[in-house]
Design an enzyme around this catalytic site. Structure first.
Site, PDB file in Angstrom:
ATOM      1  N   ARG A  84       0.839  -1.212   0.000  1.00  0.00           N
ATOM      2  CA  ARG A  84       0.000   0.000   0.000  1.00  0.00           C
ATOM      3  C   ARG A  84       0.868   1.254   0.000  1.00  0.00           C
ATOM      4  O   ARG A  84       0.621   2.209  -0.741  1.00  0.00           O
ATOM      5  CB  ARG A  84      -0.908   0.005   1.230  1.00  0.00           C
ATOM      6  CG  ARG A  84      -2.012  -1.040   1.227  1.00  0.00           C
ATOM      7  CD  ARG A  84      -2.715  -1.049   2.562  1.00  0.00           C
ATOM      8  NE  ARG A  84      -3.710  -2.111   2.623  1.00  0.00           N
ATOM      9  CZ  ARG A  84      -3.905  -2.921   3.645  1.00  0.00           C
ATOM     10  NH1 ARG A  84      -3.154  -2.798   4.729  1.00  0.00           N
ATOM     11  NH2 ARG A  84      -4.826  -3.847   3.621  1.00  0.00           N
ATOM     12  N   PHE A  88     -12.063  -4.314  -4.929  1.00  0.00           N
ATOM     13  CA  PHE A  88     -12.030  -5.152  -3.728  1.00  0.00           C
ATOM     14  C   PHE A  88     -11.412  -4.340  -2.592  1.00  0.00           C
ATOM     15  O   PHE A  88     -10.495  -4.778  -1.903  1.00  0.00           O
ATOM     16  CB  PHE A  88     -11.234  -6.448  -3.960  1.00  0.00           C
ATOM     17  CG  PHE A  88     -11.644  -7.220  -5.188  1.00  0.00           C
ATOM     18  CD1 PHE A  88     -12.729  -8.089  -5.147  1.00  0.00           C
ATOM     19  CD2 PHE A  88     -10.958  -7.067  -6.382  1.00  0.00           C
ATOM     20  CE1 PHE A  88     -13.109  -8.808  -6.272  1.00  0.00           C
ATOM     21  CE2 PHE A  88     -11.323  -7.772  -7.515  1.00  0.00           C
ATOM     22  CZ  PHE A  88     -12.413  -8.642  -7.463  1.00  0.00           C
ATOM     23  N   ASP A  94     -16.464  -2.536  -3.671  1.00  0.00           N
ATOM     24  CA  ASP A  94     -16.493  -3.794  -2.929  1.00  0.00           C
ATOM     25  C   ASP A  94     -17.942  -4.272  -2.869  1.00  0.00           C
ATOM     26  O   ASP A  94     -18.872  -3.457  -2.821  1.00  0.00           O
ATOM     27  CB  ASP A  94     -15.937  -3.611  -1.517  1.00  0.00           C
ATOM     28  CG  ASP A  94     -15.494  -4.924  -0.897  1.00  0.00           C
ATOM     29  OD1 ASP A  94     -14.273  -5.168  -0.831  1.00  0.00           O
ATOM     30  OD2 ASP A  94     -16.363  -5.729  -0.487  1.00  0.00           O
ATOM     31  N   SER A  95     -18.120  -5.594  -2.865  1.00  0.00           N
ATOM     32  CA  SER A  95     -19.480  -6.146  -2.854  1.00  0.00           C
ATOM     33  C   SER A  95     -20.089  -6.182  -1.460  1.00  0.00           C
ATOM     34  O   SER A  95     -21.300  -6.353  -1.307  1.00  0.00           O
ATOM     35  CB  SER A  95     -19.474  -7.570  -3.433  1.00  0.00           C
ATOM     36  OG  SER A  95     -18.669  -8.425  -2.644  1.00  0.00           O
ATOM     37  N   ASP A 128      -7.194  -6.329  -6.192  1.00  0.00           N
ATOM     38  CA  ASP A 128      -6.741  -7.146  -5.059  1.00  0.00           C
ATOM     39  C   ASP A 128      -7.858  -8.121  -4.674  1.00  0.00           C
ATOM     40  O   ASP A 128      -8.483  -7.985  -3.617  1.00  0.00           O
ATOM     41  CB  ASP A 128      -6.370  -6.241  -3.880  1.00  0.00           C
ATOM     42  CG  ASP A 128      -5.760  -7.012  -2.726  1.00  0.00           C
ATOM     43  OD1 ASP A 128      -5.287  -8.145  -2.953  1.00  0.00           O
ATOM     44  OD2 ASP A 128      -5.773  -6.497  -1.586  1.00  0.00           O
ATOM     45  N   CYS A 140      -3.562 -13.689  -3.993  1.00  0.00           N
ATOM     46  CA  CYS A 140      -3.237 -14.239  -2.674  1.00  0.00           C
ATOM     47  C   CYS A 140      -3.424 -15.753  -2.673  1.00  0.00           C
ATOM     48  O   CYS A 140      -3.537 -16.373  -1.614  1.00  0.00           O
ATOM     49  CB  CYS A 140      -4.083 -13.592  -1.586  1.00  0.00           C
ATOM     50  SG  CYS A 140      -5.865 -13.852  -1.769  1.00  0.00           S
TER      51      CYS A 140
END
Length: 394
Positions: free
Chosen positions: A210, A226, A248-249, A298, A338
């Site tokens: 970040r 995300f 984002d959901s 991400d 990830c």
């Protein structure tokens, strides 16, 4: 102590100190150990190899702890390993950063145990039967070492199911964390929800990435996909991004995101949070011909195992193709995976396929990795799960 005998030739990985023995490697088990019970692992020639804890419900039948016959993993052994891991993070925890991963499972020689520190609270994931058996010792030692106000169980139900353990969640010691715990990372404040948040409450594995990416965003329009609780967005705003759209959901993620923007006193008019499916939103941006200078991707773990690799590769390719198509020419794509099953070379190949499909030329200008509190044990390369690329796209 019950002994476990390996098939001929299966001792090689153990001699290299890899911490897993798969069920197919077992030739014989003298008596019947309980799940989570400490066993002695022997070669076919009856030579000592290691101590570990057994579980016949898991593909990983034995998780190895000690490779020294004189070093039996008793209570004192566990306390020493926990102390060693916690002390290794002292340089990370400063006045500008009070959150990090204190224990990273196999990579800290404690397979099945994950501990994250969030200010005055700890979030603990106990993922295996061997760790479950030592839970009281672990919690006691963590409290002594950290002085935490509260220790909360964030057991990963899927991971625990692999060891035939029930799902768990709840207070293990001390005070229940409040709805929003305030932490600081890279001099930026966050409200995080340990009890209801994703995973253990926060993704501190992106701390260094970040900060690094924020050095590229001054006066640029940024799309943070995300976004969760706003890690990349807040770092971008702190480094004078022109504007940030964050997607984002999760409704809880967006609520927490808004709180974190306000908590740091950032200009709310420079931020547009959107609760939506990311792929759907990217297609909408493309239809509207909306462009960004920087796109951050991400996503969650698309490949939880190697069996899911083909499907995950297609998902990563489609996601990155869409991200590339809404970038200004010469813009930056910061893209991550990830999934431990996706290594860096495979990830680069996926990005190459995405570039071909998008009709774009792509240069890799930086490679992202996981930080020091997520170490990679040299005998356990599977611990290297987080990878990312910073790409210039034309």
């Amino acid at each position: 102590m019950i002994s476990v005998l390996l098939n001929k030739g299966k001792e090689k990985a153990v001699l290299h100190q890899h911490p897993w023995v798969f069920s197919g490697a077992l030739q014989a088990i003298k008596e019947k150990p309980k799940n989570g019970e400490l066993v002695k692992v022997l070669s076919q020639k009856q030579e000592f190899l290691a101590y570990g804890y057994f579980n016949d419900a898991s593909r990983v039948a034995v998780r190895l702890l000690s490779f020294d016959e004189a070093e039996i993993p008793n209570e004192d052994w566990w306390r020493k390993k926990i102390k060693k891991a916690v002390e290794a993070r002292k340089d990370i925890l400063t006045s500008d950063n009070n959150t990090c991963r204190l224990i990273f499972s196999e990579s800290d020689y404690l397979p099945g145990l994950i501990v994250d520190k969030y200010g005055d609270y700890l979030a603990v994931q106990i993922l295996t039967s061997g760790v479950e058996n030592m839970k009281a010792v672990i919690i006691d030692e963590l409290q002594k070492l950290t002085g935490a106000k509260g220790i909360f169980d964030k057991g990963d139900a899927t991971a625990r199911a692999h060891d035939d353990l029930p799902a768990t969640e709840g207070l293990l010691w001390g005070e229940l964390p409040p709805d929003f715990v305030e932490v600081i990372e890279n001099e930026i404040k966050y409200h995080i929800n340990i009890v209801e948040g994703q995973k253990s409450g926060f993704y501190c594995d992106q701390r260094e990435n970040r900060k690094l990416l924020a050095g590229f965003v001054k006066d640029k329009s940024v799309l943070d996909c995300f976004c969760y609780s706003g890690g990349f967005t807040l770092n971008a705003l702190a480094n004078d991004a022109k504007e940030v759209v964050a997607v984002d959901s999760s409704a809880l993620a967006i609520e927490t995101f808004r709180k974190n923007v306000a908590l740091n006193g950032f200009d709310p008019f420079k931020v547009t949070p959107i609760q939506s499916d990311v792929n759907k939103q990217l297609r909408l941006f493309k239809e509207e011909n909306q462009k960004f200078d920087v796109v951050i991707l991400d996503p969650p773990k698309y490949a939880p195992s190697r069996s899911a690799l083909d499907r995950a590769a297609r998902a990563y390719k489609d996601l990155n193709r869409l991200g590339m198509q809404i970038l200004e020419s010469g813009g930056l794509l910061a893209t991550f995976s990830c999934s431990g099953a996706v290594d860096m070379e495979t990830f680069k190949q996926i990005i190459a396929w995405a570039a071909l499909d998008a009709g774009k030329e792509v240069q890799i200008i930086h490679q992202f990795h996981q930080p020091a509190d997520h170490p990679v044990r040299i005998s356990f390369p599977e611990g290297e799960y987080l990878k990312g690329l910073l790409c210039r796209v034309y």
